[in-house]
Design a protein around this motif. Structure first.
Motif, PDB file in Angstrom:
ATOM      1  N   GLY A  16      -1.644  -4.842  -4.829  1.00 16.53           N
ATOM      2  CA  GLY A  16      -2.855  -4.232  -4.295  1.00 16.53           C
ATOM      3  C   GLY A  16      -2.611  -3.081  -3.344  1.00 16.53           C
ATOM      4  O   GLY A  16      -3.553  -2.384  -2.952  1.00 16.53           O
ATOM      5  N   THR A  17      -1.356  -2.866  -2.945  1.00 12.76           N
ATOM      6  CA  THR A  17      -1.049  -1.745  -2.062  1.00 12.76           C
ATOM      7  C   THR A  17      -1.242  -0.426  -2.807  1.00 12.76           C
ATOM      8  O   THR A  17      -0.863  -0.295  -3.972  1.00 12.76           O
ATOM      9  CB  THR A  17       0.394  -1.828  -1.555  1.00 12.76           C
ATOM     10  N   ILE A  18      -1.834   0.535  -2.115  1.00 13.15           N
ATOM     11  CA  ILE A  18      -2.042   1.873  -2.660  1.00 13.15           C
ATOM     12  C   ILE A  18      -1.073   2.812  -1.951  1.00 13.15           C
ATOM     13  O   ILE A  18      -0.972   2.795  -0.714  1.00 13.15           O
ATOM     14  CB  ILE A  18      -3.493   2.331  -2.440  1.00 13.15           C
ATOM     15  N   TYR A  19      -0.376   3.617  -2.722  1.00 16.88           N
ATOM     16  CA  TYR A  19       0.579   4.581  -2.170  1.00 16.88           C
ATOM     17  C   TYR A  19       0.073   5.994  -2.428  1.00 16.88           C
ATOM     18  O   TYR A  19      -0.291   6.340  -3.558  1.00 16.88           O
ATOM     19  CB  TYR A  19       1.959   4.389  -2.790  1.00 16.88           C
ATOM     20  N   VAL A  30       4.620  10.081   2.532  1.00 15.41           N
ATOM     21  CA  VAL A  30       4.334   8.846   1.811  1.00 15.41           C
ATOM     22  C   VAL A  30       3.547   7.909   2.732  1.00 15.41           C
ATOM     23  O   VAL A  30       3.982   7.617   3.845  1.00 15.41           O
ATOM     24  CB  VAL A  30       5.628   8.155   1.340  1.00 15.41           C
ATOM     25  N   ILE A  31       2.403   7.453   2.237  1.00 16.72           N
ATOM     26  CA  ILE A  31       1.549   6.561   3.023  1.00 16.72           C
ATOM     27  C   ILE A  31       1.214   5.339   2.185  1.00 16.72           C
ATOM     28  O   ILE A  31       0.818   5.464   1.018  1.00 16.72           O
ATOM     29  CB  ILE A  31       0.229   7.246   3.446  1.00 16.72           C
ATOM     30  N   ALA A  32       1.390   4.157   2.757  1.00 14.97           N
ATOM     31  CA  ALA A  32       0.996   2.909   2.107  1.00 14.97           C
ATOM     32  C   ALA A  32      -0.256   2.392   2.799  1.00 14.97           C
ATOM     33  O   ALA A  32      -0.284   2.269   4.022  1.00 14.97           O
ATOM     34  CB  ALA A  32       2.113   1.880   2.203  1.00 14.97           C
ATOM     35  N   ILE A  33      -1.301   2.113   2.008  1.00 15.72           N
ATOM     36  CA  ILE A  33      -2.541   1.590   2.576  1.00 15.72           C
ATOM     37  C   ILE A  33      -2.948   0.333   1.799  1.00 15.72           C
ATOM     38  O   ILE A  33      -2.537   0.135   0.653  1.00 15.72           O
ATOM     39  CB  ILE A  33      -3.682   2.630   2.542  1.00 15.72           C
TER      40      ILE A  33
END
Length: 261
Positions: A16-19, A30-33
């Motif tokens: 479910g993590t969005i990169y 690079v951001i993980a949300i």
């Protein structure tokens, strides 16, 4: 602040993590949300010249391409650098920082397929540990020729799908580069994402890159239309486990989330 720069591409992991991969000097590329849009972590500042695509491999590792330096980076989910590949071969000078690698795909045996499209017109194959084993493609409009191979996917049968952006088509190949066919009816495609038997396209009409377009679902066998949503700011896209669609950058240069069609 992940919205400082322009989000170029978006990827969705199984958990479910969005990169997001973004451009701009004031924030990490690079951001993980999480699924609610809360920032979990970020990294990569100083590593990129022109961040372009981000993908999650079957093992959950994060891969990115740089459209200026032709560097490919592989990360763990916490941002630890696992490997880098210097593709090279980009023309020099590179006046607008768009001259090299665009996207990456993962074969079932772990091999990597890289589209190298802004000033080159080729597909490259690497082993899982970063050794180059093959290269094919050339500039042009015929079978196996490209005018900006901008995105790439490979399925479990080793069929490769390439968004030949400026030729306005999706070309299909076997893993040796043998031409298998093309679909020319879906406009100028920026991103391709394979989900089961469906190939999703982030595409616009042929013409200016600023034109609004669609995220289109087609059958990977026949190319038949299976559904679409209207979209704008089209570039890289992803499909979440829920079936919702993610688009980067989207309007106002920030990623957008769409309900499944």
């Amino acid at each position: 602040d992940w919205a400082i720069g322009m989000v170029s591409w978006v990827a969705s992991a199984k958990d479910g993590t969005i990169y997001l991969l973004q451009r701009g000097a004031k924030a990490d590329p690079v951001i993980a949300i999480d699924a609610n849009g809360t920032i979990m972590r970020s990294w990569g500042k100083g590593m990129y010249t022109m961040p372009h695509a981000i993908r999650v491999d079957p093992q959950g590792n994060i891969w990115t391409t740089d459209a200026a330096s032709s560097m490919i980076y592989k990360f763990k989910t916490d941002g630890t650098l696992l490997m880098k590949i210097e593709v090279g071969g980009q023309p020099s000078p590179c006046p607008n920082n768009f001259c090299s690698t665009t996207d990456i795909a993962f074969a079932r045996d772990g091999h990597l397929f890289i589209s190298d499209g802004y000033r080159n017109a080729r597909i490259l194959e690497y082993t899982a540990d970063g050794k180059k084993v093959n290269e094919w493609g050339k500039p042009g409009t015929g079978p196996g020729e490209f005018r900006l191979p901008h995105s790439i996917q490979i399925d479990e049968r080793d069929t490769i799908y390439v968004a030949d952006r400026e030729n306005g088509r999706i070309q299909r190949f076997d893993r040796t580069g043998k031409f298998l066919g093309e679909w020319t009816q879906y406009g100028k495609t920026f991103g391709v994402t394979l989900v089961g038997n469906d190939l999703w396209l982030s595409t616009i009409p042929r013409g200016p890159n600023t034109a609004p377009g669609w995220m289109i679902k087609i059958n990977r066998e026949s190319g038949a239309l299976g559904g679409y949503v209207d979209s704008a700011g089209n570039h890289g896209m992803a499909v979440m486990k829920s079936g919702e669609l993610l688009l980067g950058p989207g309007p106002d240069q920030i990623p957008q989330r769409y309900s499944k069609p």
